[in-house]
Design a protein around this motif. Sequence first.
Motif, PDB file in Angstrom:
ATOM      1  N   ASP A  10       6.376  14.440 -24.668  1.00  0.00           N
ATOM      2  CA  ASP A  10       7.286  13.216 -25.092  1.00  0.00           C
ATOM      3  C   ASP A  10       7.328  12.482 -25.607  1.00  0.00           C
ATOM      4  OD1 ASP A  10       8.260  11.438 -23.277  1.00  0.00           O
ATOM      5  OD2 ASP A  10       7.008  10.536 -21.936  1.00  0.00           O
ATOM      6  N   ALA A  11       8.234  12.074 -26.877  1.00  0.00           N
ATOM      7  CA  ALA A  11       8.563  11.984 -27.246  1.00  0.00           C
ATOM      8  C   ALA A  11       8.708  10.098 -27.348  1.00  0.00           C
ATOM      9  CB  ALA A  11       9.446  12.420 -28.156  1.00  0.00           C
ATOM     10  N   CYS A  30      22.052  14.423 -33.266  1.00  0.00           N
ATOM     11  CA  CYS A  30      21.378  13.569 -34.617  1.00  0.00           C
ATOM     12  C   CYS A  30      20.019  13.683 -33.574  1.00  0.00           C
ATOM     13  CB  CYS A  30      21.221  12.225 -33.933  1.00  0.00           C
ATOM     14  SG  CYS A  30      23.574  11.874 -33.601  1.00  0.00           S
ATOM     15  N   LEU A  31      19.466  13.590 -35.389  1.00  0.00           N
ATOM     16  CA  LEU A  31      17.817  14.380 -35.583  1.00  0.00           C
ATOM     17  C   LEU A  31      17.459  12.886 -35.365  1.00  0.00           C
ATOM     18  CD1 LEU A  31      17.253  16.889 -37.895  1.00  0.00           C
ATOM     19  CD2 LEU A  31      16.946  16.477 -35.578  1.00  0.00           C
ATOM     20  N   GLU A  32      16.215  12.544 -34.878  1.00  0.00           N
ATOM     21  CA  GLU A  32      15.445  11.159 -35.353  1.00  0.00           C
ATOM     22  C   GLU A  32      14.040  11.559 -35.873  1.00  0.00           C
ATOM     23  OE1 GLU A  32      17.125   8.070 -32.199  1.00  0.00           O
ATOM     24  OE2 GLU A  32      15.559   9.630 -31.529  1.00  0.00           O
ATOM     25  N   VAL A  33      13.807  10.784 -36.802  1.00  0.00           N
ATOM     26  CA  VAL A  33      12.239  11.131 -37.169  1.00  0.00           C
ATOM     27  C   VAL A  33      11.615   9.530 -37.050  1.00  0.00           C
ATOM     28  CG1 VAL A  33      12.940  12.530 -38.728  1.00  0.00           C
ATOM     29  CG2 VAL A  33      12.488  10.707 -40.031  1.00  0.00           C
ATOM     30  N   THR A  34       9.815   9.690 -37.135  1.00  0.00           N
ATOM     31  CA  THR A  34       9.196   8.409 -36.921  1.00  0.00           C
ATOM     32  C   THR A  34       8.355   8.808 -37.967  1.00  0.00           C
ATOM     33  OG1 THR A  34       7.768   6.866 -35.585  1.00  0.00           O
ATOM     34  CG2 THR A  34       7.872   9.007 -34.945  1.00  0.00           C
ATOM     35  N   HIS A  35       7.376   7.761 -38.745  1.00  0.00           N
ATOM     36  CA  HIS A  35       6.629   7.535 -39.937  1.00  0.00           C
ATOM     37  C   HIS A  35       5.678   7.254 -39.412  1.00  0.00           C
ATOM     38  CE1 HIS A  35       8.686   9.838 -43.005  1.00  0.00           C
ATOM     39  NE2 HIS A  35      10.257   9.538 -41.861  1.00  0.00           N
ATOM     40  N   ILE A  42       5.198  14.942 -39.220  1.00  0.00           N
ATOM     41  CA  ILE A  42       6.075  13.776 -39.380  1.00  0.00           C
ATOM     42  C   ILE A  42       6.203  14.636 -37.767  1.00  0.00           C
ATOM     43  CG2 ILE A  42       8.596  13.332 -40.014  1.00  0.00           C
ATOM     44  CD1 ILE A  42       5.929  12.138 -41.864  1.00  0.00           C
ATOM     45  N   PRO A  43       6.508  13.819 -37.143  1.00  0.00           N
ATOM     46  CA  PRO A  43       7.342  13.936 -35.267  1.00  0.00           C
ATOM     47  C   PRO A  43       9.201  14.188 -35.293  1.00  0.00           C
ATOM     48  CG  PRO A  43       5.728  12.440 -34.953  1.00  0.00           C
ATOM     49  CD  PRO A  43       5.909  12.656 -36.233  1.00  0.00           C
ATOM     50  N   VAL A  44      10.220  14.851 -34.832  1.00  0.00           N
ATOM     51  CA  VAL A  44      11.271  14.919 -34.829  1.00  0.00           C
ATOM     52  C   VAL A  44      11.849  14.971 -33.547  1.00  0.00           C
ATOM     53  CG1 VAL A  44      13.524  15.884 -36.696  1.00  0.00           C
ATOM     54  CG2 VAL A  44      10.972  15.736 -37.567  1.00  0.00           C
ATOM     55  N   ARG A  45      12.647  14.585 -33.346  1.00  0.00           N
ATOM     56  CA  ARG A  45      13.036  14.510 -31.731  1.00  0.00           C
ATOM     57  C   ARG A  45      15.140  14.214 -32.075  1.00  0.00           C
ATOM     58  NH1 ARG A  45      12.266   8.434 -28.886  1.00  0.00           N
ATOM     59  NH2 ARG A  45      13.531   7.266 -30.045  1.00  0.00           N
ATOM     60  N   ASP A  46      15.461  15.234 -31.156  1.00  0.00           N
ATOM     61  CA  ASP A  46      16.805  14.959 -30.668  1.00  0.00           C
ATOM     62  C   ASP A  46      17.140  13.665 -30.241  1.00  0.00           C
ATOM     63  OD1 ASP A  46      19.059  15.568 -29.374  1.00  0.00           O
ATOM     64  OD2 ASP A  46      19.391  17.325 -28.650  1.00  0.00           O
ATOM     65  N   SER A  47      17.653  13.075 -30.521  1.00  0.00           N
ATOM     66  CA  SER A  47      18.090  11.650 -30.227  1.00  0.00           C
ATOM     67  C   SER A  47      18.884  11.283 -28.262  1.00  0.00           C
ATOM     68  CB  SER A  47      19.057  10.929 -30.891  1.00  0.00           C
ATOM     69  OG  SER A  47      20.330  11.969 -30.877  1.00  0.00           O
ATOM     70  N   LYS A  48      19.907  12.802 -28.385  1.00  0.00           N
ATOM     71  CA  LYS A  48      20.035  12.692 -26.995  1.00  0.00           C
ATOM     72  C   LYS A  48      19.108  13.224 -25.866  1.00  0.00           C
ATOM     73  CE  LYS A  48      23.122  16.260 -27.848  1.00  0.00           C
ATOM     74  NZ  LYS A  48      22.223  16.617 -29.549  1.00  0.00           N
ATOM     75  N   ASN A  49      17.601  13.115 -26.069  1.00  0.00           N
ATOM     76  CA  ASN A  49      16.197  13.405 -25.066  1.00  0.00           C
ATOM     77  C   ASN A  49      16.016  12.403 -25.504  1.00  0.00           C
ATOM     78  OD1 ASN A  49      15.126  15.174 -22.991  1.00  0.00           O
ATOM     79  ND2 ASN A  49      15.698  16.532 -24.427  1.00  0.00           N
ATOM     80  N   ALA A  54       8.988  16.793 -29.277  1.00  0.00           N
ATOM     81  CA  ALA A  54       9.490  15.746 -30.688  1.00  0.00           C
ATOM     82  C   ALA A  54       8.947  17.443 -31.142  1.00  0.00           C
ATOM     83  CB  ALA A  54       9.088  14.976 -31.207  1.00  0.00           C
ATOM     84  N   LEU A  55       8.884  17.957 -32.536  1.00  0.00           N
ATOM     85  CA  LEU A  55       8.529  18.568 -33.007  1.00  0.00           C
ATOM     86  C   LEU A  55       7.628  17.889 -33.863  1.00  0.00           C
ATOM     87  CD1 LEU A  55      11.236  21.684 -33.538  1.00  0.00           C
ATOM     88  CD2 LEU A  55       9.699  21.837 -31.931  1.00  0.00           C
ATOM     89  N   VAL A  56       6.234  18.394 -34.848  1.00  0.00           N
ATOM     90  CA  VAL A  56       6.110  17.926 -35.474  1.00  0.00           C
ATOM     91  C   VAL A  56       5.219  18.722 -36.669  1.00  0.00           C
ATOM     92  CG1 VAL A  56       3.346  16.653 -35.414  1.00  0.00           C
ATOM     93  CG2 VAL A  56       4.548  16.719 -32.827  1.00  0.00           C
ATOM     94  N   PHE A  57       6.281  18.721 -37.675  1.00  0.00           N
ATOM     95  CA  PHE A  57       5.725  18.878 -38.964  1.00  0.00           C
ATOM     96  C   PHE A  57       4.956  18.478 -39.990  1.00  0.00           C
ATOM     97  CE2 PHE A  57       9.922  19.666 -37.250  1.00  0.00           C
ATOM     98  CZ  PHE A  57      10.241  21.183 -37.591  1.00  0.00           C
ATOM     99  N   PRO A  58       3.646  19.423 -40.914  1.00  0.00           N
ATOM    100  CA  PRO A  58       3.325  18.525 -41.813  1.00  0.00           C
ATOM    101  C   PRO A  58       4.301  17.458 -42.379  1.00  0.00           C
ATOM    102  CG  PRO A  58       2.757  20.585 -41.538  1.00  0.00           C
ATOM    103  CD  PRO A  58       4.262  21.037 -40.801  1.00  0.00           C
ATOM    104  N   ALA A  59       3.761  16.681 -43.342  1.00  0.00           N
ATOM    105  CA  ALA A  59       4.019  15.781 -44.108  1.00  0.00           C
ATOM    106  C   ALA A  59       4.794  16.832 -45.341  1.00  0.00           C
ATOM    107  CB  ALA A  59       3.698  15.041 -44.932  1.00  0.00           C
ATOM    108  N   PRO A  60       4.094  17.461 -46.103  1.00  0.00           N
ATOM    109  CA  PRO A  60       4.725  18.366 -47.931  1.00  0.00           C
ATOM    110  C   PRO A  60       5.672  18.857 -46.943  1.00  0.00           C
ATOM    111  CG  PRO A  60       2.373  17.942 -47.212  1.00  0.00           C
ATOM    112  CD  PRO A  60       3.058  17.529 -46.236  1.00  0.00           C
ATOM    113  N   ALA A  61       5.806  19.816 -46.278  1.00  0.00           N
ATOM    114  CA  ALA A  61       6.737  20.323 -45.281  1.00  0.00           C
ATOM    115  C   ALA A  61       8.136  19.777 -44.857  1.00  0.00           C
ATOM    116  CB  ALA A  61       6.433  21.463 -44.119  1.00  0.00           C
ATOM    117  N   TRP A  62       7.386  18.342 -44.319  1.00  0.00           N
ATOM    118  CA  TRP A  62       9.566  17.701 -44.212  1.00  0.00           C
ATOM    119  C   TRP A  62       9.639  17.351 -45.290  1.00  0.00           C
ATOM    120  CZ3 TRP A  62      12.883  17.737 -40.552  1.00  0.00           C
ATOM    121  CH2 TRP A  62      13.743  16.245 -40.130  1.00  0.00           C
TER     122      TRP A  62
END
Length: 71
Positions: A10-11, A30-35, A42-49, A54-62
């Motif tokens: 639940d993002a 639309c993508l949304e991110v939060t730092h 870095i969590p990334v979510r779909d702004s429509k949902n 939220a998918l979570v990526f290691p900061a260096p990969a993002w």
Amino acid sequence: MKRSENSIPDASILTGWRKSSYSGESGGNCLEVTHTALPTHIPVRDSKNPTGPALVFPAPAWQAFVTSRWS
């Protein structure tokens, strides 16, 4: 915060979401991110949902993803 290694169910429990600068004005894809949530990831979510996962990526990969050049 309950999460698996690669996602947060639940993002909406996270704050500080911002839309991608590449998102259109029409409110479509639309993508949304939060730092603010995780210092090394870095969590990334779909702004429509916003309550969806939220998918979570290691900061260096993002960082590599957002600074890459598309051919």
